[in-house]
Motif scaffolding. Structure first.
Motif, PDB file in Angstrom:
ATOM      1  N   CYS A  99     -56.372  49.576 -36.746  1.00 21.99           N
ATOM      2  CA  CYS A  99     -55.286  48.758 -37.284  1.00 21.99           C
ATOM      3  C   CYS A  99     -55.664  47.279 -37.294  1.00 21.99           C
ATOM      4  CB  CYS A  99     -54.014  48.952 -36.460  1.00 21.99           C
ATOM      5  SG  CYS A  99     -53.228  50.556 -36.669  1.00 21.99           S
ATOM      6  N   LEU A 100     -56.273  46.813 -36.210  1.00 17.96           N
ATOM      7  CA  LEU A 100     -56.669  45.412 -36.116  1.00 17.96           C
ATOM      8  C   LEU A 100     -57.727  45.074 -37.160  1.00 17.96           C
ATOM      9  CD1 LEU A 100     -56.399  42.752 -34.608  1.00 17.96           C
ATOM     10  CD2 LEU A 100     -58.132  43.547 -32.990  1.00 17.96           C
ATOM     11  N   VAL A 101     -58.734  45.939 -37.313  1.00 19.24           N
ATOM     12  CA  VAL A 101     -59.772  45.715 -38.329  1.00 19.24           C
ATOM     13  C   VAL A 101     -59.149  45.712 -39.727  1.00 19.24           C
ATOM     14  CG1 VAL A 101     -61.824  46.697 -39.423  1.00 19.24           C
ATOM     15  CG2 VAL A 101     -61.642  46.661 -36.922  1.00 19.24           C
ATOM     16  N   GLY A 102     -58.233  46.645 -39.977  1.00 17.39           N
ATOM     17  CA  GLY A 102     -57.594  46.717 -41.288  1.00 17.39           C
ATOM     18  C   GLY A 102     -56.809  45.461 -41.616  1.00 17.39           C
ATOM     19  N   ILE A 103     -56.089  44.928 -40.629  1.00 19.07           N
ATOM     20  CA  ILE A 103     -55.316  43.693 -40.844  1.00 19.07           C
ATOM     21  C   ILE A 103     -56.249  42.537 -41.196  1.00 19.07           C
ATOM     22  CG2 ILE A 103     -54.112  41.909 -39.535  1.00 19.07           C
ATOM     23  CD1 ILE A 103     -52.243  43.955 -40.599  1.00 19.07           C
ATOM     24  N   GLU A 117     -54.813  39.226 -43.410  1.00 14.59           N
ATOM     25  CA  GLU A 117     -53.535  38.863 -42.811  1.00 14.59           C
ATOM     26  C   GLU A 117     -53.696  38.056 -41.520  1.00 14.59           C
ATOM     27  OE1 GLU A 117     -50.596  39.464 -44.120  1.00 14.59           O
ATOM     28  OE2 GLU A 117     -51.399  40.565 -45.834  1.00 14.59           O
ATOM     29  N   GLY A 118     -54.894  38.069 -40.936  1.00 14.50           N
ATOM     30  CA  GLY A 118     -55.100  37.370 -39.676  1.00 14.50           C
ATOM     31  C   GLY A 118     -54.506  38.118 -38.502  1.00 14.50           C
ATOM     32  N   LEU A 119     -54.719  37.612 -37.296  1.00 10.65           N
ATOM     33  CA  LEU A 119     -54.263  38.299 -36.092  1.00 10.65           C
ATOM     34  C   LEU A 119     -52.749  38.420 -36.036  1.00 10.65           C
ATOM     35  CD1 LEU A 119     -56.663  36.807 -33.381  1.00 10.65           C
ATOM     36  CD2 LEU A 119     -56.731  39.083 -34.401  1.00 10.65           C
ATOM     37  N   PHE A 147     -50.885  41.624 -37.229  1.00  4.72           N
ATOM     38  CA  PHE A 147     -50.803  42.871 -36.453  1.00  4.72           C
ATOM     39  C   PHE A 147     -49.385  43.168 -35.965  1.00  4.72           C
ATOM     40  CE2 PHE A 147     -51.554  45.497 -32.607  1.00  4.72           C
ATOM     41  CZ  PHE A 147     -52.210  46.555 -33.215  1.00  4.72           C
ATOM     42  N   PRO A 148     -48.727  42.216 -35.259  1.00  4.44           N
ATOM     43  CA  PRO A 148     -47.335  42.503 -34.848  1.00  4.44           C
ATOM     44  C   PRO A 148     -46.397  42.673 -36.036  1.00  4.44           C
ATOM     45  CG  PRO A 148     -47.919  40.224 -34.349  1.00  4.44           C
ATOM     46  CD  PRO A 148     -49.185  40.921 -34.723  1.00  4.44           C
ATOM     47  N   ASN A 149     -46.643  41.928 -37.121  1.00  8.53           N
ATOM     48  CA  ASN A 149     -45.802  42.086 -38.314  1.00  8.53           C
ATOM     49  C   ASN A 149     -45.946  43.488 -38.900  1.00  8.53           C
ATOM     50  OD1 ASN A 149     -44.928  39.429 -38.131  1.00  8.53           O
ATOM     51  ND2 ASN A 149     -46.567  38.651 -39.462  1.00  8.53           N
ATOM     52  N   LEU A 150     -47.178  43.999 -38.899  1.00 10.03           N
ATOM     53  CA  LEU A 150     -47.426  45.349 -39.401  1.00 10.03           C
ATOM     54  C   LEU A 150     -46.702  46.383 -38.543  1.00 10.03           C
ATOM     55  CD1 LEU A 150     -48.993  47.419 -41.170  1.00 10.03           C
ATOM     56  CD2 LEU A 150     -50.843  47.273 -39.476  1.00 10.03           C
ATOM     57  N   MET A 151     -46.780  46.214 -37.221  1.00 11.14           N
ATOM     58  CA  MET A 151     -46.132  47.171 -36.334  1.00 11.14           C
ATOM     59  C   MET A 151     -44.614  47.150 -36.503  1.00 11.14           C
ATOM     60  SD  MET A 151     -48.318  47.256 -32.792  1.00 11.14           S
ATOM     61  CE  MET A 151     -47.584  48.835 -32.383  1.00 11.14           C
ATOM     62  N   MET A 152     -44.052  45.957 -36.689  1.00  9.66           N
ATOM     63  CA  MET A 152     -42.601  45.872 -36.880  1.00  9.66           C
ATOM     64  C   MET A 152     -42.184  46.587 -38.162  1.00  9.66           C
ATOM     65  SD  MET A 152     -41.388  42.093 -35.569  1.00  9.66           S
ATOM     66  CE  MET A 152     -42.641  41.154 -36.463  1.00  9.66           C
ATOM     67  N   LYS A 153     -42.990  46.444 -39.197  1.00  6.02           N
ATOM     68  CA  LYS A 153     -42.661  47.114 -40.463  1.00  6.02           C
ATOM     69  C   LYS A 153     -42.826  48.629 -40.333  1.00  6.02           C
ATOM     70  CE  LYS A 153     -43.720  47.265 -45.385  1.00  6.02           C
ATOM     71  NZ  LYS A 153     -44.508  46.684 -46.507  1.00  6.02           N
ATOM     72  N   ALA A 154     -43.878  49.049 -39.625  1.00  3.00           N
ATOM     73  CA  ALA A 154     -44.154  50.482 -39.500  1.00  3.00           C
ATOM     74  C   ALA A 154     -43.134  51.193 -38.625  1.00  3.00           C
ATOM     75  CB  ALA A 154     -45.561  50.691 -38.936  1.00  3.00           C
ATOM     76  N   LEU A 155     -42.661  50.497 -37.574  1.00  4.49           N
ATOM     77  CA  LEU A 155     -41.806  51.163 -36.582  1.00  4.49           C
ATOM     78  C   LEU A 155     -40.326  50.867 -36.774  1.00  4.49           C
ATOM     79  CD1 LEU A 155     -43.978  50.479 -33.398  1.00  4.49           C
ATOM     80  CD2 LEU A 155     -44.192  52.304 -35.086  1.00  4.49           C
ATOM     81  N   GLY A 156     -40.010  49.803 -37.485  1.00  7.67           N
ATOM     82  CA  GLY A 156     -38.610  49.429 -37.661  1.00  7.67           C
ATOM     83  C   GLY A 156     -37.964  50.117 -38.836  1.00  7.67           C
ATOM     84  N   ASN A 157     -38.027  51.436 -38.857  1.00  9.64           N
ATOM     85  CA  ASN A 157     -37.433  52.177 -39.967  1.00  9.64           C
ATOM     86  C   ASN A 157     -36.858  53.491 -39.451  1.00  9.64           C
ATOM     87  OD1 ASN A 157     -39.601  54.389 -40.293  1.00  9.64           O
ATOM     88  ND2 ASN A 157     -40.803  52.500 -40.467  1.00  9.64           N
ATOM     89  N   THR A 167     -48.863  52.934 -42.494  1.00  2.24           N
ATOM     90  CA  THR A 167     -48.259  51.821 -43.234  1.00  2.24           C
ATOM     91  C   THR A 167     -49.328  50.882 -43.764  1.00  2.24           C
ATOM     92  OG1 THR A 167     -46.268  51.939 -41.860  1.00  2.24           O
ATOM     93  CG2 THR A 167     -46.636  49.890 -43.074  1.00  2.24           C
ATOM     94  N   LEU A 168     -50.351  50.630 -42.940  1.00  2.41           N
ATOM     95  CA  LEU A 168     -51.463  49.786 -43.374  1.00  2.41           C
ATOM     96  C   LEU A 168     -52.192  50.408 -44.564  1.00  2.41           C
ATOM     97  CD1 LEU A 168     -53.327  47.344 -42.903  1.00  2.41           C
ATOM     98  CD2 LEU A 168     -54.615  48.753 -41.289  1.00  2.41           C
TER      99      LEU A 168
END
Length: 469
Positions: free
Chosen positions: A36-40, A45-47, A50-60, A336-337
């Motif tokens: 996930c970190l490498v993909g971001i 998207e920068g470091l 990563f938290p933004n991706l997790m919020m989008k992936a899990l906040g549903n 999600t990524l």
């Protein structure tokens, strides 16, 4: 397909990194996090991405649903253990002195019986049969394989499951398929062409009955269990913690009624899940587990187990299921990524130019399998592939529903199940490892040779059908 919707070959790297690292390090959580970190970073998207991706992936709603389902499953298994229900069930079966073959076949039939939910099936079969299979030295890898192969592969070939409803819904409006009745009829007619799913279910029966002997990594796992009594590999990390596997019955001198503490909660789950499916068109599996947890919790109190003990048992159940939840967290994140980077779109772009009537079913199956394995989502694969492959098949058929169309529908379903069945990123694969209490990568590694062989056979049959059609 718009080329702007994908990052090209770069989009394939995160799931590829996750899978390679998982097999190499045998640490699925770490591998998924690194991927996930490498993909971001590759997506620019920068470091902070990563938290933004997790919020989008899990906040549903989707993740909330499976998160709550996992929590309730963990609590219910803990309650089963604390009341002595699982031990009672194991003792009832154990008194019969069944052979390894008989126990394996029983596990297979239990998986076939719980056809209505690919989430409930692997956890139910694994948690209830684990003590019994341990007693006759069936490896945990073998148990996980039985659980996994009787979940999604069964759900997709029964026309009264959520899988049937979902796939049928995607077919509505394609060519001559005008309504729900037409769509369900096409799905039902396509079931005999879903070679991967049908072969997977049958192959398990042949393996557990001894008609086909184990081979590859599974053979080594079985030999280890039989000769050394080691049900799991040394230094492995079972996908369920000791808080859940080491719960002793509250009443050590007597085991409470198996009917009240085991069969009634299970019957309640089945009744609610099947009843809501028939009445509402959607099986309320998570709500069924919640009802069973409340029901059994009340029964435990009536049987003299203190409230504090019941709550402590529930917390141990939640703690015990956390390893599986953590993998699901990162699996949803990388899915999600992959969606954002256009992984599936890229795979379709590089293959759609090859399609012709003779190759269509086989290419469709392989592409669906690749997408599902890379992303860990079969339903997502269905949503991508059916609107693309089925209209092409209908066009080749001159607007009719012929063998090529049915085979293409089945190829999408079977290819999606391949990924759901054996990808380390798949939720049902994770649940199978959880139910069997086995190292997740050990489960995937021992199962993949069987899946690849059946996938190869299915592809060959699709090629023959395409050439003859």
């Amino acid at each position: 397909m718009d080329g702007a919707s994908t990052l090209g070959v770069v989009s394939v790297l995160p799931p590829l990194i996750a899978i390679v690292l998982a097999f190499w390090t045998r640490d699925t959580i770490l591998s998924l996090a690194i991927a996930c970190l490498v993909g971001i970073l590759l997506a620019g998207e920068g470091l902070l991405g990563f938290p933004n991706l997790m919020m989008k992936a899990l906040g549903n709603e989707d993740f909330s649903w499976i998160f709550l389902l996992e929590i309730f499953i963990g609590i219910l298994i803990a309650f089963f253990q604390r009341t002595g229900a699982i031990q009672s069930f194991a003792d009832v079966i154990g008194r019969k002195n069944y052979s390894r073959k008989r126990i394996g076949i029983t596990s297979w039939f239990m998986g076939l019986f719980v056809f209505f939910s690919d989430y409930f099936s692997p956890v139910f079969v694994g948690s209830t049969m684990r003590k019994v299979t341990d007693k006759v030295r069936i490896s945990r890898e073998k148990l996980a394989y039985i659980c996994d192969s009787t979940s999604a592969p069964v759900s997709v070939i029964v026309p009264i499951t959520g899988w049937a409803v979902f796939i049928s819904g995607l077919l509505i409006g394609l060519g001559p398929i005008q309504n729900e009745t037409d769509a369900l009829a096409v799905f039902t007619r396509a079931i005999p062409f879903n070679f991967y799913a049908v072969l997977s279910v049958l192959f398990v029966g042949l393996i557990v009955s001894g008609i086909i002997k184990d081979f590859g990594p599974m053979k080594k796992a079985e030999e280890r269990a039989i000769t050394k009594g080691k049900l799991i590999r040394d230094h492995s990390t079972p996908l369920i913690s000791k808080e859940l596997t080491n719960i002793d019955p509250y009443f050590k001198d007597r085991l409470l009624s198996i009917v009240w503490n085991f069969f009634l909660p299970v019957l309640l789950i089945i009744t609610i899940a099947v009843g809501t499916y028939i009445g509402l068109g959607s099986a309320k599996t998570m709500e069924a587990f919640l009802a069973a947890v409340i029901f059994l919790g009340i029964l435990m109190r009536f049987q003299g187990i203190p409230v504090k003990d019941i709550m402590d048992t529930a917390m141990n159940g939640i703690k015990g299921i956390m390893p599986a939840i953590m993998i699901l967290v990162f699996a949803y994140t990388i899915n999600t990524l992959s969606e954002q980077m256009g992984t599936a779109n890229y795979l379709i772009q590089v293959t759609e130019s090859w399609l012709n009537p003779g190759l269509l079913p086989a290419i469709t199956f392989l592409l669906a399998a690749l997408i599902a394995f890379s992303t860990g989502t079969s339903w997502g694969t269905f949503g991508i592939m059916i609107p693309i492959a089925v209209p092409i098949a209908i066009g080749f058929a001159g607007g009719d529903i012929n063998t090529i169309v049915l085979a293409t529908v089945a190829a999408v379903a079977g290819g999606g199940v391949f990924g759901d069945h054996c990808s380390p990123l798949s939720d049902t694969t994770i649940l199978a490892s959880t139910g069997a209490a086995v190292d997740h990568i050990d489960h995937v590694r021992t199962q993949i040779p069987y899946s690849l062989i059946l996938g190869g056979i299915g592809t060959l049959i699709y090629l023959i059908l395409g050439l003859l059609g």
